[in-house]
Design a protein around this motif. Structure first.
Motif, short mmCIF file in Angstrom:
data_model
loop_
_atom_site.label_atom_id
_atom_site.label_comp_id
_atom_site.label_asym_id
_atom_site.label_seq_id
_atom_site.Cartn_x
_atom_site.Cartn_y
_atom_site.Cartn_z
N HIS A 1 0.86 -1.18 0.00
CA HIS A 1 0.00 0.00 0.00
C HIS A 1 0.90 1.23 0.00
O HIS A 1 1.79 1.36 0.84
N ARG B 1 -4.71 -0.86 9.14
CA ARG B 1 -5.11 -2.23 8.81
C ARG B 1 -6.63 -2.34 8.80
O ARG B 1 -7.22 -2.98 7.92
N ALA B 2 -7.27 -1.73 9.80
CA ALA B 2 -8.73 -1.82 9.91
C ALA B 2 -9.40 -1.17 8.70
O ALA B 2 -10.30 -1.76 8.08
N HIS B 3 -8.98 0.03 8.36
CA HIS B 3 -9.58 0.74 7.22
C HIS B 3 -9.34 0.00 5.91
O HIS B 3 -10.26 -0.20 5.11
N ARG C 1 -8.55 -3.11 5.39
CA ARG C 1 -9.19 -4.42 5.35
C ARG C 1 -10.65 -4.30 4.93
O ARG C 1 -11.16 -5.08 4.14
N ARG C 2 -11.32 -3.29 5.45
CA ARG C 2 -12.73 -3.10 5.11
C ARG C 2 -12.91 -2.70 3.65
O ARG C 2 -13.92 -3.01 3.04
N ARG C 3 -11.94 -2.02 3.09
CA ARG C 3 -12.07 -1.53 1.72
C ARG C 3 -11.94 -2.62 0.67
O ARG C 3 -12.39 -2.45 -0.46
N VAL C 4 -11.33 -3.74 1.04
CA VAL C 4 -11.14 -4.80 0.04
C VAL C 4 -12.22 -5.87 0.13
O VAL C 4 -12.26 -6.77 -0.70
N VAL C 5 -13.11 -5.78 1.12
CA VAL C 5 -14.18 -6.76 1.24
C VAL C 5 -15.26 -6.47 0.21
O VAL C 5 -15.81 -5.37 0.17
N ASP D 1 -14.53 -1.00 12.51
CA ASP D 1 -13.91 -2.32 12.54
C ASP D 1 -14.33 -3.05 13.80
O ASP D 1 -14.50 -2.44 14.86
#
Length: 240
Positions: free
Chosen positions: A13, A125-127, A129-133, A194
């Motif tokens: 990233h 990581r939290a942000h 991770r949510r963006r790729v779901v 998250d």
């Protein structure tokens, strides 16, 4: 045993760090690189805007107290050209009005200085991770004269678009998909931010205030707009 090679910048990233303090800047640059990110460090707002226009980034870490311009102006300009960029403000300002101004300028999150690198990395990581779901397409939700298209990420009132910040849209989406039901603060933090969020829930309060303000402005006094009711000690409910 051989140490595996670090991932190339293409697989990392890319993070644009905008910070004029040498100590903080170096700390962020080395810490991010050591944790698998590809950072680029700019010390002024002007340099940051040039860099953001020249290259694609996944994250913008933005100090507000820059020597040549207000960091809020940088956030607004970058957000206008890069709607999907994750913007995290790094600030020494703690008043609610300053936090609201930062989020209104387009930021997704904020961290108050001094902060630990561990907390910053956890937030990123939290942000990210949510963006790729990926989520399956959903039918638009209509509540009175408000229509929320989650798949297209579009909110309209009387067929006029309501411009919402990313987290405001996500917050409204959770409430709309559970319209008429009480939604706890814990559920909103888990769904919008998250499930392992351990920071202050003040972010929820500021985002909710911004969402209500934008909806009220769009409605212009019309009664044909769903109302968000505060449930003290629990959370919120979007009225049918």
């Amino acid at each position: 045993m051989r140490t595996p090679p670090a991932p190339s910048d293409r697989s990392r990233h890319r993070v644009l760090v905008v910070e004029d303090d040498d100590t903080i800047g170096r700390h962020l640059e080395s810490g991010l690189r050591g944790n698998g990110y590809a950072p680029t460090w700019s010390r002024t707002g002007t340099a940051a805007l040039s860099e953001a226009a020249r290259s694609r980034y996944d994250v913008l870490l933005l100090d507000l107290g820059l020597p040549d311009m207000d960091g809020l102006d940088v956030a607004r300009t970058v957000r206008a050209h890069h709607p999907d960029l994750l913007i995290v403000i790094l600030t020494a300002r703690t008043d609610d009005i300053d936090v609201i101004a930062g989020l209104d300028a387009g930021a997704d999150d904020y961290l108050v200085k001094p902060f630990s690198l561990t907390v910053l990395l956890a937030r990123l990581r939290a942000h990210l991770r949510r963006r790729v779901v990926e989520t399956p397409p959903r039918e638009p939700v209509q509540l009175a004269d408000l229509v929320l298209d989650v798949t297209a990420r579009r909110c309209t009132f009387h067929d006029e678009d309501i411009e919402l910040r990313p987290k405001e849209f996500d917050l409204l989406a959770v409430l709309a998909l559970n319209a008429g039901a009480a939604v706890s603060r814990e559920t909103l933090m888990a769904e919008v931010w998250d499930e392992n969020w351990f920071g202050s829930t003040k972010t929820l309060d500021v985002t909710m205030a911004g969402l209500r303000r934008r909806l009220t402005e769009a409605a212009g006094g019309s009664a044909r707009l769903p109302r968000i009711t505060t449930l003290r000690g629990h959370g919120y409910r979007l009225e049918l």
